[in-house]
Write a protein that holds these residues in place. Structure first.
Motif, mmCIF file in Angstrom:
data_model
loop_
_atom_site.group_PDB
_atom_site.id
_atom_site.type_symbol
_atom_site.label_atom_id
_atom_site.label_comp_id
_atom_site.label_asym_id
_atom_site.label_seq_id
_atom_site.Cartn_x
_atom_site.Cartn_y
_atom_site.Cartn_z
ATOM 1 N N SER A 33 0.822 -1.208 0.000
ATOM 2 C CA SER A 33 0.000 0.000 0.000
ATOM 3 C C SER A 33 0.854 1.254 0.000
ATOM 4 C CB SER A 33 -0.893 0.013 1.243
ATOM 5 O OG SER A 33 -1.685 -1.135 1.291
ATOM 6 N N PHE A 42 1.841 -2.241 4.338
ATOM 7 C CA PHE A 42 0.527 -2.699 3.924
ATOM 8 C C PHE A 42 -0.523 -2.188 4.900
ATOM 9 C CE2 PHE A 42 3.849 -5.597 2.788
ATOM 10 C CZ PHE A 42 3.585 -5.917 1.473
ATOM 11 N N ASN A 46 -5.481 -4.337 3.226
ATOM 12 C CA ASN A 46 -4.622 -5.041 2.281
ATOM 13 C C ASN A 46 -4.140 -6.356 2.887
ATOM 14 O OD1 ASN A 46 -2.664 -5.769 0.349
ATOM 15 N ND2 ASN A 46 -1.956 -3.691 0.107
ATOM 16 N N GLU A 49 -6.884 -9.006 2.852
ATOM 17 C CA GLU A 49 -7.035 -9.558 1.496
ATOM 18 C C GLU A 49 -5.912 -10.547 1.180
ATOM 19 O OE1 GLU A 49 -7.139 -6.152 -1.055
ATOM 20 O OE2 GLU A 49 -9.076 -5.487 -0.274
#
Length: 64
Positions: A33, A42, A46, A49
């Motif tokens: 990210s 991240f 994120n 996921e």
């Protein structure tokens, strides 16, 4: 303010080594990210996921 997880923390959460995370980034399997001075971070969203994707891939591989 959004909290960011480091590559090392993500590796711990997935029980893989940091090098594995870096390899996944290099091959495009995951995308950080945020990148600051070549360090990858991240978001929690994120990470969730990635965890879900990783869990489904390891589950698929265990059925072979």
């Amino acid at each position: 303010m959004e909290k960011y997880i480091s590559t090392g923390e993500l590796a711990r959460r997935l029980s893989v080594c940091r090098e594995t995370i870096n390899n996944w980034i290099k091959i495009g399997r995951i995308k950080p990210s945020l990148v600051i001075q070549k360090r990858n971070f991240f978001t929690e969203q994120n990470v969730v996921e990635i965890e879900n994707n990783y869990a489904s891939k390891t589950k698929d591989n265990s059925n072979e």
